[in-house]
Design a protein around this motif. Structure first.
Motif: not given
Length: 96
Positions: A81, A88-89, A85
């Motif tokens: 996770k 993606e950031e 994340t």
């Protein structure tokens, strides 16, 4: 290290280390063999993000692998996770 050898990097192995373990091992070893810490929960999260950004900026398309020991499922799930994340950031699309 990453900047110096960025042209030679073909595979990236990601591991994090708890603050307690890092403090206990500081000055004693050059590496920590086993760490029961999810990626992103330890002392390396900022470094991991910086290195992934450097690789992105250099056009890296190789493998990112995760290392998590201990409570298998929960650590792997939290690590995945956090990594997803972070990617993606940083505007990096995950291959399916």
């Amino acid at each position: 290290f990453c900047r110096r050898f960025i042209d030679k990097i073909k595979h990236v192995h990601i591991k994090d280390v708890s603050e307690d373990l890092a403090a206990a091992m500081r000055g004693k070893d050059t590496g920590i063999g086993i760490s029961h810490s999810a990626i992103g929960d330890g002392v390396n999260s900022d470094n991991i993000k910086a290195i992934i950004a450097m690789l992105r900026d250099h056009g890296y398309t190789g493998t990112l692998s995760m290392e998590c020991e201990g409570m298998g499922g929960p650590l792997i799930e939290r690590s995945l996770k956090w990594l997803r994340t972070t990617l993606e950031e940083l505007g990096i699309e995950e291959e399916k």
